[in-house]
Enzyme design. Sequence first.
Site, PDB file in Angstrom:
ATOM      1  N   CYS A  89     -82.776 -32.972  58.310  1.00  7.97           N
ATOM      2  CA  CYS A  89     -81.640 -33.890  58.440  1.00  7.97           C
ATOM      3  C   CYS A  89     -81.212 -34.111  59.881  1.00  7.97           C
ATOM      4  CB  CYS A  89     -80.469 -33.381  57.607  1.00  7.97           C
ATOM      5  SG  CYS A  89     -80.852 -33.317  55.833  1.00  7.97           S
ATOM      6  N   ILE A  90     -81.189 -33.068  60.678  1.00 11.17           N
ATOM      7  CA  ILE A  90     -80.783 -33.225  62.077  1.00 11.17           C
ATOM      8  C   ILE A  90     -81.783 -34.118  62.799  1.00 11.17           C
ATOM      9  CG2 ILE A  90     -80.381 -32.017  64.263  1.00 11.17           C
ATOM     10  CD1 ILE A  90     -78.216 -31.551  62.062  1.00 11.17           C
TER      11      ILE A  90
END
Length: 147
Positions: A89-90
């Site tokens: 996600c990052i």
Amino acid sequence: MVWTHVAFLDSAEDAGVWGTRTDTPDSLQNIKYGSERAEFDERCEIDHSRDVIYTKRMPSAFFETPLQSLLVWHQVDTVIITGGSTSGCIRATAVESLSRGYRTIVPMECVADKHESYHYANLTDLHLKYADVLPVADVLEWLNGDA
């Protein structure tokens, strides 16, 4: 502040291919609305009168959420990304943030992953290509106008 989390219908029919990548108790398709796995950590200080919460179904916070519109409305030019997972996600959010023209910052002590090898490999790659990966003290100094 914008908060995002992943959650799917009980049937997981909205999980798509990403939600079916594994078939284990901790798989994505087992993150149901209202379940403990979809909750924010109790240490998060969410101001429900001011902060925005988006439910996402893919790794990037931009994908099929109103995030871009919100940032344009507020004339934001810099996005600071925190949370987990660094390799998922990052990374996805950082790549999309840069692709949309935002200066992107990742405070290195504010992200995590399942294993430190994935974490550090992705922090290195993010810093080389997509984001300023900085110590959180430097980010706070910059935010306070002391940098």
